[in-house]
Design an enzyme around this catalytic site. Structure first.
Site, PDB file in Angstrom:
ATOM      1  N   LYS A  99      14.441  21.279 -10.823  1.00 36.18           N
ATOM      2  CA  LYS A  99      13.628  20.007 -11.246  1.00 36.18           C
ATOM      3  C   LYS A  99      14.600  18.970 -12.071  1.00 36.18           C
ATOM      4  CE  LYS A  99       9.700  19.155 -11.608  1.00 36.18           C
ATOM      5  NZ  LYS A  99       8.069  19.339 -11.664  1.00 36.18           N
ATOM      6  N   GLU A 104       8.607   7.954 -17.167  1.00 36.85           N
ATOM      7  CA  GLU A 104       7.117   8.446 -17.789  1.00 36.85           C
ATOM      8  C   GLU A 104       6.883   7.936 -18.952  1.00 36.85           C
ATOM      9  OE1 GLU A 104       7.271  12.569 -16.758  1.00 36.85           O
ATOM     10  OE2 GLU A 104       7.537  12.056 -14.845  1.00 36.85           O
ATOM     11  N   HIS A 124       0.740  -1.292   0.068  1.00 38.38           N
ATOM     12  CA  HIS A 124       0.039  -0.170  -0.002  1.00 38.38           C
ATOM     13  C   HIS A 124       0.975   1.284  -0.096  1.00 38.38           C
ATOM     14  CE1 HIS A 124      -3.372  -2.487   1.177  1.00 38.38           C
ATOM     15  NE2 HIS A 124      -2.395  -3.144   1.827  1.00 38.38           N
ATOM     16  N   SER A 157      13.286  20.867 -15.851  1.00 39.37           N
ATOM     17  CA  SER A 157      11.931  21.544 -16.410  1.00 39.37           C
ATOM     18  C   SER A 157      12.484  22.860 -16.990  1.00 39.37           C
ATOM     19  CB  SER A 157      11.097  21.875 -15.104  1.00 39.37           C
ATOM     20  OG  SER A 157      10.316  23.263 -15.289  1.00 39.37           O
TER      21      SER A 157
END
Ligand code: ARG
Length: 488
Positions: free
Chosen positions: A279, A286, A152, A273
């Site tokens: 970033k 992804e 979880h 970014s």
């Protein structure tokens, strides 16, 4: 160029032609179409259906086409028509016009796709084994790199990084195995089935099968020309493989966040970014998730195409080819990129260890020690649960728990508080990993054993796949020799 197929009416106008044409998708099967045609022509000659001069001319024309640069645009509907026309142009109608004897584009296209998938499966198996090897090698280096195991997404048990890596390896082994078995069903020859019902010309289907390296034929000619279940099976296996890569990517994406900081991807696998200078986005992970969705889309499109088709060749089948090629391309590149990512990743052992220590991960180990002293698991669970609650309220580790707190936790049970205190002091992350001996667990000895075992497994599949690759290679070399002899 003149078309050698009689058709109703005049030539298709440009829009219609581009609508019906598969020429641009056929670039991937040109080679297979040529060698398939060579084997077919040799079989026709060997069975006295065409003469030596005729076969020689056909083979010569086909051989030249191996070096031809085919344009994406052409007046032909597909590569089969185009190649036949070029052969006729070069060998003359009297010889070249005999190449298409006793076959149809229906058995021909299925043949080409089967040979293409056969090669793609071998490539994928090798790429998979490379990625698995990268995983197991990384596991070898991190057998003792402790980290929490999550359920979880909450810390659950003390573990080691190698355990996760080996879990990924095992999932990918199943992908290898699925593809490895699928190969057997793909590697059957449909050629000679004709348009649907076979032919009156005395062909020898076994002989073309042998010349093209198939281990047998798709016997029933209706089945041979109608079915694309082998395509669905291949793409389904790859879709499952992609879901595994996608899940691995998700784990790595989570662990590379600044909140976790367990791992750091090397710069070439991240992108900054455009606005936020701090970033470092895990783009390749992804993209692997995104490309997985694409492959699932291909599978859906293939299954939707074949589910309601009447038996026999139907033109709908033409549309599934681009889905196959894209599936292969995406999965091969995904495996290459993930492998490189694994080879260049930085592991933050300190951060992993800290996380392991700060969660109450040895709770289950303590409970199991009580169980080994004859305490029912439910009682042990309750006692340790109370202990963790007390410790967490005062925000301290279990090792800082006081004797009176231990007493409180055992209240109402027959657990001896002094004994429990001793257990608490002797139970550590290290002891947890030492004592975990169940097969397949995080235990240090199990990790070591599984690494050795999986390395052997890589070798086994590698040998099998390499053998298949060599078989295909030798097949084409032998065919080439035959062609040369007949051209002379
Ligand atoms: N271009 C077709 C395909 O890719 C080849 C088979 C065409 N057969 C036919 N009868 N129209 O599926």
């Amino acid at each position: 160029m003149m078309m050698y197929r009689s058709r109703m009416g005049k030539n298709l106008d440009e829009i219609t032609l581009s609508y019906v044409s598969s020429i641009s998708d056929d670039a991937e099967i040109i080679f297979y179409d040529i060698v398939g045609s060579q084997a077919h022509s040799i079989m026709l000659y060997e069975n006295k259906i065409i003469t030596k001069t005729e076969v020689s001319k056909i083979l010569h024309a086909l051989e030249k086409l191996k070096k031809e640069k085919f344009e994406k645009k052409s007046d032909f509907e597909d590569i089969h028509e185009l190649i036949e026309s070029l052969v006729i142009k070069s060998a003359g109608l009297v010889s070249g016009g005999k190449m298409h004897t006793a076959r149809s584009r229906n058995d021909q296209v299925s043949l080409d796709i089967r040979m293409k998938i056969r090669d793609d499966i071998n490539t994928l198996c090798q790429c998979l084994l490379d990625t698995i090897e990268a995983l197991v090698s990384l596991a070898q280096a991190h057998q003792k790199t402790v980290m929490p195991l999550y359920t979880h997404l909450q810390p659950a048990q003390v573990g080691v990084f190698s355990h996760y890596l080996l879990a990924y390896a095992d999932a990918l082994f199943r992908d290898v195995d699925r593809l490895y078995v699928t190969y057997g069903r793909v590697n059957e020859n449909p050629l000679g089935a004709g348009p649907i019902g076979g032919t009156s010309i005395p062909i020898d289907r076994q002989s073309t099968a042998k010349m093209l390296g198939f281990h047998g034929i798709v016997e029933n000619s209706i089945d041979a020309t109608s079915t694309r279940d082998f395509v669905a099976e291949y793409v389904a296996a790859v879709a499952i493989l992609m879901t595994n890569l996608s899940r691995i990517s998700e784990d790595f994406a989570i662990w590379s966040t600044s909140e976790f900081s367990f791992i750091e991807l090397s710069d070439e696998f991240t992108s900054p970014s455009s606005v936020m200078p701090q970033k470092k986005n895990p783009d390749i992970l992804e993209l692997t998730r995104g490309k997985t969705a694409q492959v699932i889309g291909h599978l859906t499109s293939i299954l939707s195409t074949i589910k309601g088709l009447p038996s026999g060749y139907n033109r709908d089948l033409q549309q599934i080819k681009s889905s196959i090629w894209s599936t292969s391309k995406i999965s091969i590149s995904a495996l290459l990129v993930i492998k490189l990512m694994l080879m260049t990743i930085t592991i933050n052992k300190e951060k992993m260890k800290k996380s392991t220590e700060s969660s109450y991960l040895i709770a289950l180990d303590l409970a199991e020690k009580l169980v080994q002293k004859g305490i029912p698991f439910r009682t042990a669970h309750k006692v340790i649960g109370q202990l963790v609650q007390i410790a967490s309220i005062s925000k301290k580790p279990l090792s800082k728990i006081t004797p009176s707190e231990v007493k409180t936790s055992v209240k109402g049970t027959n657990v001896d508080s002094k004994f429990l205190l001793k257990l608490i002091n002797s139970t550590t992350i290290d002891s947890s990993l030492r004592d975990r001996t169940s097969q397949g667990s995080s235990g240090i000895l199990e990790q070591k054993r599984m690494i050795v075992d999986r390395m052997k497994k890589i070798k086994m599949y590698r040998e099998g796949t390499t053998k298949r690759e060599n078989q295909v290679k030798t097949t084409f070399e032998n065919l080439s020799k035959k062609v040369k002899l007949l051209i002379k």
